[in-house]
Design a protein around this motif. Structure first.
Motif, PDB file in Angstrom:
ATOM      1  N   ASN A 110       0.854  -1.180   0.000  1.00 22.85           N
ATOM      2  CA  ASN A 110       0.000   0.000   0.000  1.00 22.85           C
ATOM      3  C   ASN A 110       0.896   1.237   0.000  1.00 22.85           C
ATOM      4  N   GLU A 111       0.303   2.423  -0.085  1.00 20.32           N
ATOM      5  CA  GLU A 111       1.111   3.633  -0.238  1.00 20.32           C
ATOM      6  C   GLU A 111       1.999   3.905   0.966  1.00 20.32           C
ATOM      7  N   SER A 112       1.548   3.537   2.158  1.00 16.47           N
ATOM      8  CA  SER A 112       2.356   3.752   3.360  1.00 16.47           C
ATOM      9  C   SER A 112       3.333   2.612   3.615  1.00 16.47           C
ATOM     10  N   GLU A 113       3.264   1.576   2.782  1.00 19.24           N
ATOM     11  CA  GLU A 113       4.132   0.402   2.884  1.00 19.24           C
ATOM     12  C   GLU A 113       4.013  -0.291   4.239  1.00 19.24           C
ATOM     13  N   THR A 114       2.797  -0.287   4.772  1.00 20.42           N
ATOM     14  CA  THR A 114       2.525  -0.991   6.025  1.00 20.42           C
ATOM     15  C   THR A 114       1.823  -2.320   5.787  1.00 20.42           C
ATOM     16  N   ALA A 115       1.428  -2.585   4.541  1.00 21.22           N
ATOM     17  CA  ALA A 115       0.706  -3.813   4.220  1.00 21.22           C
ATOM     18  C   ALA A 115       1.067  -4.263   2.812  1.00 21.22           C
ATOM     19  N   ILE A 116       0.890  -5.567   2.579  1.00 17.25           N
ATOM     20  CA  ILE A 116       1.198  -6.171   1.282  1.00 17.25           C
ATOM     21  C   ILE A 116      -0.028  -6.947   0.811  1.00 17.25           C
ATOM     22  N   LEU A 117      -0.372  -6.790  -0.451  1.00 17.94           N
ATOM     23  CA  LEU A 117      -1.471  -7.536  -1.056  1.00 17.94           C
ATOM     24  C   LEU A 117      -0.906  -8.807  -1.680  1.00 17.94           C
ATOM     25  N   VAL A 118      -1.464  -9.944  -1.286  1.00 18.66           N
ATOM     26  CA  VAL A 118      -0.966 -11.245  -1.724  1.00 18.66           C
ATOM     27  C   VAL A 118      -2.082 -11.984  -2.459  1.00 18.66           C
ATOM     28  N   THR A 119      -1.733 -12.624  -3.561  1.00 17.46           N
ATOM     29  CA  THR A 119      -2.657 -13.513  -4.266  1.00 17.46           C
ATOM     30  C   THR A 119      -2.190 -14.944  -4.071  1.00 17.46           C
ATOM     31  N   ASN A 120      -3.066 -15.772  -3.506  1.00 13.96           N
ATOM     32  CA  ASN A 120      -2.738 -17.170  -3.241  1.00 13.96           C
ATOM     33  C   ASN A 120      -4.000 -18.002  -3.402  1.00 13.96           C
ATOM     34  N   LYS A 121      -3.895 -19.094  -4.140  1.00 14.63           N
ATOM     35  CA  LYS A 121      -5.031 -19.989  -4.377  1.00 14.63           C
ATOM     36  C   LYS A 121      -6.208 -19.239  -5.002  1.00 14.63           C
ATOM     37  N   ASN A 122      -5.908 -18.328  -5.929  1.00 12.04           N
ATOM     38  CA  ASN A 122      -6.922 -17.532  -6.627  1.00 12.04           C
ATOM     39  C   ASN A 122      -7.720 -16.631  -5.697  1.00 12.04           C
ATOM     40  N   ASP A 123      -7.207 -16.367  -4.509  1.00  9.34           N
ATOM     41  CA  ASP A 123      -7.872 -15.459  -3.583  1.00  9.34           C
ATOM     42  C   ASP A 123      -6.897 -14.386  -3.113  1.00  9.34           C
ATOM     43  N   LEU A 124      -7.463 -13.325  -2.517  1.00  8.97           N
ATOM     44  CA  LEU A 124      -6.672 -12.191  -2.060  1.00  8.97           C
ATOM     45  C   LEU A 124      -6.441 -12.276  -0.557  1.00  8.97           C
ATOM     46  N   TYR A 126      -4.288 -10.220   2.853  1.00  9.22           N
ATOM     47  CA  TYR A 126      -3.748  -8.940   3.317  1.00  9.22           C
ATOM     48  C   TYR A 126      -2.724  -9.219   4.416  1.00  9.22           C
ATOM     49  N   TYR A 127      -1.478  -8.803   4.168  1.00 11.50           N
ATOM     50  CA  TYR A 127      -0.412  -9.038   5.144  1.00 11.50           C
ATOM     51  C   TYR A 127      -0.053  -7.734   5.831  1.00 11.50           C
ATOM     52  N   ASP A 128      -0.194  -7.707   7.159  1.00 16.56           N
ATOM     53  CA  ASP A 128       0.191  -6.552   7.962  1.00 16.56           C
ATOM     54  C   ASP A 128       1.672  -6.682   8.320  1.00 16.56           C
ATOM     55  N   VAL A 129       2.491  -5.764   7.832  1.00 15.59           N
ATOM     56  CA  VAL A 129       3.940  -5.877   7.989  1.00 15.59           C
ATOM     57  C   VAL A 129       4.350  -5.815   9.453  1.00 15.59           C
ATOM     58  N   ALA A 130       3.721  -4.949  10.234  1.00 13.64           N
ATOM     59  CA  ALA A 130       4.119  -4.766  11.634  1.00 13.64           C
ATOM     60  C   ALA A 130       3.793  -5.988  12.488  1.00 13.64           C
ATOM     61  N   SER A 131       2.579  -6.509  12.354  1.00 16.71           N
ATOM     62  CA  SER A 131       2.152  -7.621  13.205  1.00 16.71           C
ATOM     63  C   SER A 131       2.539  -8.986  12.641  1.00 16.71           C
ATOM     64  N   GLY A 132       2.781  -9.050  11.339  1.00 17.32           N
ATOM     65  CA  GLY A 132       3.096 -10.333  10.722  1.00 17.32           C
ATOM     66  C   GLY A 132       1.877 -11.204  10.492  1.00 17.32           C
ATOM     67  N   VAL A 133       0.681 -10.613  10.567  1.00 11.93           N
ATOM     68  CA  VAL A 133      -0.564 -11.366  10.395  1.00 11.93           C
ATOM     69  C   VAL A 133      -0.989 -11.326   8.929  1.00 11.93           C
ATOM     70  N   LEU A 134      -1.307 -12.500   8.384  1.00 11.09           N
ATOM     71  CA  LEU A 134      -1.804 -12.624   7.017  1.00 11.09           C
ATOM     72  C   LEU A 134      -3.281 -12.991   7.079  1.00 11.09           C
ATOM     73  N   LYS A 135      -4.127 -12.109   6.546  1.00 11.74           N
ATOM     74  CA  LYS A 135      -5.578 -12.291   6.642  1.00 11.74           C
ATOM     75  C   LYS A 135      -6.169 -12.531   5.259  1.00 11.74           C
ATOM     76  N   ARG A 136      -7.062 -13.505   5.181  1.00  9.29           N
ATOM     77  CA  ARG A 136      -7.724 -13.806   3.914  1.00  9.29           C
ATOM     78  C   ARG A 136      -8.870 -12.824   3.687  1.00  9.29           C
ATOM     79  N   LEU A 137      -8.932 -12.260   2.473  1.00  9.25           N
ATOM     80  CA  LEU A 137      -9.969 -11.288   2.156  1.00  9.25           C
ATOM     81  C   LEU A 137     -11.079 -11.866   1.292  1.00  9.25           C
TER      82      LEU A 137
END
Length: 297
Positions: A110-124, A126-137
């Motif tokens: 994202n613009e603030s570089e605090t999160a990363i958008l990931v595509t896995n298994k044809n789904d989106l 959301y990875y939070d860089v600070a906490s290390g949590v990867l959430k399915r959207l």
């Protein structure tokens, strides 16, 4: 005297070496069968990507993603790739793919570089860089295409089934912005003509966020008048016959409208009907560059 001669010899060798490095290429340099004479044009240029603030860039060094300060060349880890890799593996990604993605130059921040958008298994995801949590959207069988962060980072936009969607990253709740997409109607996704001839090969995204993250402008393409073109895909091992919407010279092009979708509205997105080639979006206005049409024969 001997010292002067040595200095002169060193200068001569330096000039000769510089001249050799900057000499004009010859036919022998390019095509010689002697590998000692032939110039090696192999290798790849260094790839990098600027950070959102323009003060540093990310680059791969020794297999790791680093942040480089262009002022002094100092390199530091861009993120905790080990933590990112672990999160990817826990989501079901293979160890090999997780290792490759966690140190990829093409990560979508994202613009603030605090999160990363990931595509896995044809789904989106959301990875939070600070906490290390990867959430399915998203969790659907269909693939989400041309996904992107909103400027404020609170939404993810994407195209599914030729319709435009957004998903709230905080609650992982998605909302459909258009509903008439299908085989002949493309919302926010470019067809062959608009990709190849107007926006450039490889550019399939046909929507744009407003700077305030409140609206999305998009192209709605109607392929109904475009004839089918039959071709054989001989790149794959087993040749496949494909039918694609492709206007040859003199054939009708797709019918195009510009749509405006409000992130907070519940009503369907509205569309206008200009023939447009470029969009420039401000917070409340859209500047449309139209293609002039002459009806003279």
């Amino acid at each position: 005297m001997k010292q002067i001669n040595l200095i002169a010899l060193a200068m001569l060798l330096f000039v000769s070496a510089s001249f050799a490095q900057n000499k004009m290429l010859t036919i022998d340099d390019i095509f010689s069968l002697d590998s000692k004479v032939r110039v090696n044009f192999g290798g790849m240029p260094t790839r990098f990507a600027w950070s959102a603030d323009g003060r540093s860039f990310r680059q791969m060094k020794s297999g790791s993603l680093v942040r480089v300060d262009p002022a002094n060349g100092n390199a530091t880890p861009y993120l905790d790739s080990t933590k990112f890799k672990t999160a990817l593996e826990q989501s079901g990604m293979s160890t090999e793919d997780a290792g490759r993605m966690s140190n990829s130059l093409g990560l979508q921040f994202n613009e603030s570089e605090t999160a990363i958008l990931v595509t896995n298994k044809n789904d989106l995801w959301y990875y939070d860089v600070a906490s290390g949590v990867l959430k399915r959207l998203t969790n659907t069988k269909e693939e989400e295409l041309e996904a992107d962060f909103s400027p404020d980072g609170k939404w993810i936009s994407f195209v599914r089934g030729n319709n435009l969607f957004i998903v709230d990253v905080a609650r992982a709740r998605e909302r459909q912005l258009t509903r008439d997409g299908g085989e002949k109607i493309y919302n926010g996704y470019l067809d062959w003509v608009y990709e190849e001839e107007l926006y450039g090969r490889g550019q399939k995204r046909g929507y744009w966020w407003s700077p305030d993250s409140k609206s999305i402008a998009f192209l709605r393409l109607d392929e109904s008048p475009v004839p089918k073109f039959v071709l054989t895909n001989d790149i794959v091992d087993n040749q496949v016959v494909e039918n694609t919407d492709y206007p040859q010279a003199g054939d009708p092009n797709p019918l195009v409208r510009v749509g405006i979708a409000s992130v907070g509205a519940t009503a369907p997105a509205r569309t206008a009907r200009p023939l447009c080639s470029r969009l420039s979006i401000a917070s409340r206005h859209i500047l449309i560059s139209s293609l002039p049409i002459s009806l003279e024969k």
